[in-house]
Scaffold this active site. Sequence first.
Site, mmCIF file in Angstrom:
data_model
loop_
_atom_site.group_PDB
_atom_site.id
_atom_site.type_symbol
_atom_site.label_atom_id
_atom_site.label_comp_id
_atom_site.label_asym_id
_atom_site.label_seq_id
_atom_site.Cartn_x
_atom_site.Cartn_y
_atom_site.Cartn_z
ATOM 1 N N ARG A 162 -5.368 0.027 -9.067
ATOM 2 C CA ARG A 162 -5.748 -1.028 -8.118
ATOM 3 C C ARG A 162 -6.757 -0.427 -7.130
ATOM 4 O O ARG A 162 -6.583 0.717 -6.712
ATOM 5 C CB ARG A 162 -4.526 -1.573 -7.352
ATOM 6 N N ALA A 199 0.798 -1.239 0.000
ATOM 7 C CA ALA A 199 0.000 0.000 0.000
ATOM 8 C C ALA A 199 0.831 1.290 0.000
ATOM 9 O O ALA A 199 0.629 2.148 -0.866
ATOM 10 C CB ALA A 199 -0.980 -0.045 1.180
ATOM 11 N N ASP A 212 -3.951 -2.670 3.883
ATOM 12 C CA ASP A 212 -4.184 -1.927 2.638
ATOM 13 C C ASP A 212 -5.251 -0.859 2.802
ATOM 14 O O ASP A 212 -5.254 0.147 2.105
ATOM 15 C CB ASP A 212 -4.566 -2.882 1.509
HETATM 16 O O1 MRU Z 1 -1.044 -7.331 -3.518
HETATM 17 P P1 MRU Z 1 0.040 -6.661 -2.727
HETATM 18 O O2 MRU Z 1 1.351 -7.369 -2.798
HETATM 19 O O3 MRU Z 1 0.146 -5.187 -3.064
HETATM 20 O O4 MRU Z 1 -0.472 -6.759 -1.212
HETATM 21 C C1 MRU Z 1 0.304 -6.164 -0.209
HETATM 22 C C2 MRU Z 1 -0.239 -6.341 1.153
HETATM 23 O O5 MRU Z 1 -1.302 -6.883 1.355
HETATM 24 C C3 MRU Z 1 0.542 -5.728 2.274
HETATM 25 O O6 MRU Z 1 0.411 -6.483 3.445
HETATM 26 C C4 MRU Z 1 -0.007 -4.331 2.561
HETATM 27 O O7 MRU Z 1 -0.077 -3.567 1.381
HETATM 28 C C5 MRU Z 1 0.812 -3.605 3.551
HETATM 29 S S1 MRU Z 1 2.357 -3.070 2.853
HETATM 30 C C6 MRU Z 1 3.215 -2.178 3.988
#
Ligand code: MRU
Length: 331
Positions: A63, A22, A211
Amino acid sequence: MIECRSVTEVWEAIRQLRVRGAPAIGVAAAMGVVLGVRDETESDREGFLRKLDDVCHYLGTARPTAVNLSWALQRMRRRAQSLPSAHPSEIKRALLEEAKRIRDEDEAMCRAIGRHGEALIAEGVGVLTHCNAGSLATAYYGTALAPLYTAHEKGRRFRVYADETRPLLQGSRLTAWELHRSGIEVTVLCDNTAGTLMKSGQVDLVIVGADRIAASGDTANKIGTYPLAVLARAHGIPLYVAAPSSTFDLAIPDGSRIPIEHRSPDEVRRGMGALTAPPDAPCFCPAFDVTPADLITGIITERGIIQPVTTERIREIVGQQESPASVAAPG
Ligand code: MRU
């Protein structure tokens, strides 16, 4: 490393998870705005602002779940609006500075999360984490991994268990890589092994990233977080979420309103390229799930730990914050 030279390349990089996590998505989007208006003619202020709007809407479609994306885009638009009589060349300079500020602030917030959370990582504990919420998901230092890095810098020794995190294996490919490289003891396990590991008594706490966190504290994070929280509760193990204030969306009352991204069935059918299911088998592949606030022991933010996780405590610590929805485009 990949280098993006246009807003389309940034959109693509976010969409294809070349940059993911995120906070990192928010930083990349802010930089993408700068690229998107870079070549815009500087003589027509109204035209420039329209283009800026279009670029923000476009990037917002990359996204849907991580609110840091629309949060960063909103900051970029606000920066432009704060200069009502500026010439486009001045606005461009201000946007670049704002994007760099978002990046620098993210690193500072992650370091503060580390300072607030490190006391949870006592000498000798076992910590389970899911997906990747480390340096590779932020400007630097991570969210869920920040307390681990800070405790490690203080000389504490502990064990980390990294769920491999199907279907895209962010845990085994990214979290295990970055912890190992930092000299932190890390063991990778299949996602379906977490219950057995907890039952064996080797997990003292779980820390994950986020997220999007609704006003109630319900938290969207990588698919597989919710079952981990249920397991943690069943075994009496505390589960902490670590996230900066840019991941809170106080305009959304609870988790039922968080948009959940569904990705291509091929990410499930063809694990890392190899066909692992009948080619036409239907697959269910949400990228995120929502953990209800009552399964979360505390939320570690750059402003302190929110515990218990209630709407009131969240408002007290994260404060009144405007809705990012005004720039969020449909996912
Ligand atoms: O699909 P992704 O790899 O973007 O998902 C990432 C996550 O779910 C992380 O745990 C979240 O973004 C926190 S990142 C500091």
